[in-house]
Write a protein that holds these residues in place. Structure first.
Motif, mmCIF file in Angstrom:
data_model
loop_
_atom_site.group_PDB
_atom_site.id
_atom_site.type_symbol
_atom_site.label_atom_id
_atom_site.label_comp_id
_atom_site.label_asym_id
_atom_site.label_seq_id
_atom_site.Cartn_x
_atom_site.Cartn_y
_atom_site.Cartn_z
ATOM 1 N N ALA A 1 0.998 -1.817 0.197
ATOM 2 C CA ALA A 1 0.000 0.418 -0.050
ATOM 3 C C ALA A 1 0.677 1.250 0.418
ATOM 4 C CB ALA A 1 -1.442 0.214 1.418
ATOM 5 N N GLU A 2 0.332 2.662 -0.525
ATOM 6 C CA GLU A 2 1.190 3.531 -0.819
ATOM 7 C C GLU A 2 0.286 4.570 -0.216
ATOM 8 O OE1 GLU A 2 2.502 4.223 -4.406
ATOM 9 O OE2 GLU A 2 4.066 2.304 -4.835
ATOM 10 N N GLY A 3 0.750 5.514 0.028
ATOM 11 C CA GLY A 3 -0.463 7.090 0.646
ATOM 12 C C GLY A 3 0.514 8.209 0.171
ATOM 13 N N MET A 4 -0.061 9.456 0.436
ATOM 14 C CA MET A 4 0.419 10.529 0.544
ATOM 15 C C MET A 4 -0.709 11.761 1.119
ATOM 16 S SD MET A 4 0.830 12.847 -3.095
ATOM 17 C CE MET A 4 -1.165 12.879 -3.499
ATOM 18 N N ALA A 5 0.280 12.529 1.471
ATOM 19 C CA ALA A 5 -0.685 13.565 2.199
ATOM 20 C C ALA A 5 -0.388 14.733 1.655
ATOM 21 C CB ALA A 5 -0.604 13.494 3.523
ATOM 22 N N MET A 6 -0.960 15.869 0.898
ATOM 23 C CA MET A 6 -0.692 16.923 0.561
ATOM 24 C C MET A 6 -1.137 18.000 1.304
ATOM 25 S SD MET A 6 -0.617 18.319 -3.490
ATOM 26 C CE MET A 6 -2.152 18.289 -3.151
ATOM 27 N N ASP A 7 -0.551 19.076 1.503
ATOM 28 C CA ASP A 7 -1.463 20.800 1.758
ATOM 29 C C ASP A 7 -0.592 21.637 1.340
ATOM 30 O OD1 ASP A 7 -3.185 22.201 3.409
ATOM 31 O OD2 ASP A 7 -1.557 21.462 5.526
ATOM 32 N N MET A 8 -0.967 22.387 0.731
ATOM 33 C CA MET A 8 -0.396 23.472 0.144
ATOM 34 C C MET A 8 -1.297 24.810 -0.803
ATOM 35 S SD MET A 8 1.408 20.910 -3.145
ATOM 36 C CE MET A 8 0.859 22.882 -4.135
ATOM 37 N N GLY A 9 -1.267 25.803 0.671
ATOM 38 C CA GLY A 9 -1.811 26.993 0.569
ATOM 39 C C GLY A 9 -3.283 26.903 0.462
ATOM 40 N N GLY A 10 -3.565 26.012 1.498
ATOM 41 C CA GLY A 10 -5.037 26.045 1.727
ATOM 42 C C GLY A 10 -5.715 24.613 0.957
ATOM 43 N N SER A 11 -5.313 24.009 0.257
ATOM 44 C CA SER A 11 -5.479 23.287 -0.141
ATOM 45 C C SER A 11 -4.957 22.011 0.433
ATOM 46 C CB SER A 11 -4.834 23.538 -1.324
ATOM 47 O OG SER A 11 -5.833 21.816 -2.151
ATOM 48 N N SER A 12 -6.138 21.011 0.923
ATOM 49 C CA SER A 12 -5.470 19.529 0.985
ATOM 50 C C SER A 12 -6.010 17.952 0.614
ATOM 51 C CB SER A 12 -5.471 19.837 3.040
ATOM 52 O OG SER A 12 -6.456 19.213 3.131
ATOM 53 N N MET A 13 -5.156 17.035 0.341
ATOM 54 C CA MET A 13 -5.341 15.623 0.245
ATOM 55 C C MET A 13 -4.768 14.905 0.474
ATOM 56 S SD MET A 13 -4.783 14.647 -3.809
ATOM 57 C CE MET A 13 -3.240 13.505 -3.626
ATOM 58 N N VAL A 14 -4.970 13.825 0.931
ATOM 59 C CA VAL A 14 -4.968 12.557 1.496
ATOM 60 C C VAL A 14 -5.541 11.940 0.548
ATOM 61 C CG1 VAL A 14 -4.693 11.097 3.481
ATOM 62 C CG2 VAL A 14 -4.723 13.281 3.921
ATOM 63 N N SER A 15 -4.479 10.495 0.748
ATOM 64 C CA SER A 15 -4.566 9.478 -0.496
ATOM 65 C C SER A 15 -4.180 7.912 -0.061
ATOM 66 C CB SER A 15 -4.904 10.044 -2.006
ATOM 67 O OG SER A 15 -2.795 9.465 -2.527
#
Length: 125
Positions: A1-15
């Protein structure tokens, strides 16, 4: 399994992604939250009960196991994706997507349903 979390300038995503293979057949499961999931949910829900079918492609917004879903199938290549909207609120959207190649559409849906969507929805923050 792979995962990613991103937070840029008020925009966020987790997958989180998990891939499976059996011979040529490939199946991937992706869980996504955040603004990208919200955009996907908004796009699907705005289309209503859309259905397009040709000899090569099937695309539709459907209800599967009580959840809104966007289904795309390439009939000749036996490939496609099924996107399940676990939460359609743009601020808290949760999207579960399976992609498949060299796999019958019915088998892909059967595999997708092995994931407990209601339980996944309950356990996400």
């Amino acid at each position: 399994a792979e995962g990613m979390a991103m937070d840029m300038g008020g925009s966020s995503m987790v997958s989180a992604t998990r891939e499976y293979r059996r011979g040529e057949a490939q199946f991937s499961a992706v869980m996504m939250t955040g603004q990208q999931a919200g955009a996907m949910a908004a796009t699907v829900t705005s289309q209503g009960k859309m259905k397009i079918e040709t000899s090569e492609v099937y695309m539709a917004v459907e209800t599967i196991a009580g959840f809104p879903a966007y289904v795309v199938r390439n009939k000749q290549e036996q490939s496609g994706s099924i996107t399940i909207l676990l939460d359609t609120n743009p601020d808290s959207a949760r999207v579960f997507t399976v992609g498949y190649e060299h796999l019958d559409a019915d088998e892909a849906l059967t595999l997708a349903k092995k994931f407990d969507w209601p339980q996944i929805k309950k356990t996400l923050p």
